[in-house]
Design a protein around this motif. Structure first.
Motif, PDB file in Angstrom:
ATOM      1  N   ILE A   1       0.812  -1.124   0.190  1.00  0.00           N
ATOM      2  CA  ILE A   1      -0.058   0.058  -0.106  1.00  0.00           C
ATOM      3  C   ILE A   1       0.665   1.095   0.040  1.00  0.00           C
ATOM      4  O   ILE A   1       0.594   2.259  -0.577  1.00  0.00           O
TER       5      ILE A   1
ATOM      6  N   ASN B   1     -10.247  -2.331   6.318  1.00  0.00           N
ATOM      7  CA  ASN B   1      -9.147  -2.860   7.074  1.00  0.00           C
ATOM      8  C   ASN B   1      -8.938  -4.419   6.784  1.00  0.00           C
ATOM      9  O   ASN B   1      -9.972  -5.157   6.460  1.00  0.00           O
TER      10      ASN B   1
ATOM     11  N   ARG C   1      -4.641   0.922  -2.537  1.00  0.00           N
ATOM     12  CA  ARG C   1      -5.202   0.085  -1.626  1.00  0.00           C
ATOM     13  C   ARG C   1      -6.211  -0.779  -2.439  1.00  0.00           C
ATOM     14  O   ARG C   1      -7.261  -0.867  -2.710  1.00  0.00           O
TER      15      ARG C   1
END
Length: 497
Positions: free
Chosen positions: A329, A341, A335
């Motif tokens: 990342i 998450n 991402r």
């Protein structure tokens, strides 16, 4: 007399035309279910404007169909998601309580278990499975009195001389409702490396390949193991894509078809062809995702050329989140799992919230977005409703999203979805609330021993905290109690087997 005959003739023609129109209007759609392997929500430009990967075909699919922003795989890893997709029930109801199968393990789906393929075959569909199977197979033995293999372990088998690769392999797609199949047994980094067409190897298995690792990128590797004479790791995605195209092109037009097309990409080993090297700004992984997007484009083009795109329900999704590390990342500013998450393996959102885009021009209004909560186990009930059949009694975790596909308001506001991680950690989702039965991620991101002082469980409100950063476990005891009560039967049933 002639006038009366003419009136009757015209009436007959009118009834015939109306009947044909009604029949045409109710022709069952073809169904293609493309399942990417380890592709993240944030890889798709249509879902993440900041993606460093070009995905023009997925973006086009989103413009022409409906995008689901709250879709989930029923597990954070490969095998259990495939089990749930085809059977309509969570994999922890089977013998597999955690982890995944490898290439020589027996079939996970018992032969009597209804699958999406058996359901649609009963509705006169042609059925095909092309791509990565990863649900176990019952390999034949040369000597039935001896074990299938010995030495090492399932991940690194030393001696497989007793495997009869020339024999038919049972327990695969053709025993579970598929008329045609062309598969590899497991992931592209798990032996044996062999194509099976209609449950038979397409070439002799005469040698073993050693462990392979290209140090130029993290994901270019595969395990040692048996390999067939016609198997080339760098060409597998192209091979299965052509087989899928051939099936669509040669399918009988008088019958609808169902094509289950589980890809081998962008799972390791990352092998983008020369055409796609450097295509993205997210390294070799990004280039392989771009190649995966092109596979979708080839399928879309094939449907257009065949003149059947209008009445084909085309669904693209992934089996779990991307295996994308924090260091990657930072390096690529990409991402792969979007704002969520965690990563593949985790019970956090990044492990199981997946891209899901569907197009069916005849029934789906273009350019829609839906926040309906969907799980990969829902394919069974959706296909049952679509084909006018009852959902099999065994598909206890499947709920139809046909209404949502057509853009209608959701009627499943009380829907409960159970999430499951690589190590068997449970989480449960109802509405905006999600309870995780662990201190950590349930997977590779944050093991339990790395957070000894954390509360025993995690509670998040995904409406206000999609990244799962603010644990509300200590603040909403009644919600914790309610969700634990809902989760208990799933956990108890899992432990009982």
């Amino acid at each position: 007399m002639k006038l009366r005959f003419l009136i009757l003739f015209i009436a007959f023609i009118a009834v015939f035309i109306i009947g044909c129109q009604e029949k045409t209007a109710t022709v069952a759609p073809n169904i293609i279910y493309i399942l990417a392997d380890d592709m993240g929500y944030g890889d798709v430009k249509a879902l993440n404007a900041n993606s460093k990967i070009p995905t023009p075909n997925l973006d086009q699919l989103a413009k022409e169909g409906i995008t689901f922003t709250d879709a989930h795989s029923n597990s954070a890893v490969c095998t259990p998601t495939r089990y749930g997709t085809l059977t309509g029930q969570y994999s922890f109801r089977s013998r597999l309580k955690s982890g995944v199968l490898v290439g020589h393990e027996p079939s996970l789906i018992e032969r009597h278990t209804p699958t999406v393929a058996t359901l649609l075959k009963a509705a006169d569909y042609q059925t095909a499975c092309v791509g990565k199977w990863h649900l176990g197979l019952n390999w034949a033995k040369k000597d039935t009195s001896q074990p299938l293999f010995h030495g090492g372990n399932l991940w690194d088998i030393f001696h497989t001389e007793n495997v009869d690769y020339a024999a038919r392999v049972s327990g695969g797609p053709c025993d579970l409702g598929f008329d045609y199949s062309f598969i590899i047994p497991a992931s592209l980094d798990i032996a044996p490396y062999v194509y099976l067409e209609n449950d038979r190897p397409t070439a002799a298995v005469t040698r073993q390949v050693p462990f392979f690792k290209d140090e130029s990128a993290r994901g270019i590797w595969y395990r040692r193991g048996d390999v067939a004479e016609d198997f080339d790791h760098t060409k597998v995605l192209q091979t299965i894509t052509q087989k899928a195209i051939d099936f669509i092109t040669n399918s009988e037009r008088s019958q609808p078809f169902f094509l289950y097309f589980p890809l081998t990409s962008p799972h390791t080993p990352w092998f983008p062809s020369e055409e796609f090297k450097g295509r993205s700004d997210a390294g070799v992984y990004g280039d392989f995702v771009a190649m995966t997007d092109d596979v979708l484009g080839q399928i879309m083009t094939t449907l257009e050329k065949a003149g059947i795109a209008d009445n084909t329900l085309l669904i693209f999704t992934s089996d779990n989140g991307a295996s994308w590390l924090p260091a990657e990342i930072e390096e690529f500013e990409h991402r792969a799992n979007g704002p969520y998450n965690g990563m593949k393996s985790d019970v956090w959102e990044g492990g199981h919230r997946v891209p899901m885009i569907a197009r069916w021009p005849k029934a789906i209004k273009a350019g829609q977005k839906s926040d309906v909560l969907i799980c990969s186990t829902d394919l069974m009930a959706t296909c049952a409703e679509l084909s006018g059949q009852a959902t099999p009694e065994t598909a206890v975790d499947s709920y139809s999203f046909l209404s949502a596909l057509k853009g209608n308001p959701s009627n499943n506001k009380e829907r409960v979805v159970v999430h499951h991680s690589v190590n068997g950690t449970f989480a449960i989702r109802k509405g905006d609330w999600k309870l995780i039965d662990a201190k950590g991620s349930g997977g590779w991101s944050l093991p339990e021993d790395k957070c000894p002082e954390a509360p025993p469980q995690q509670l998040y409100n995904l409406e206000t905290d999609k990244a799962e950063t603010n644990n509300l476990y200590s603040e909403y005891s009644e919600i914790v109690k309610e969700l634990n009560a809902l989760l208990h039967p799933y956990k108890a049933g899992n432990e009982a087997k």
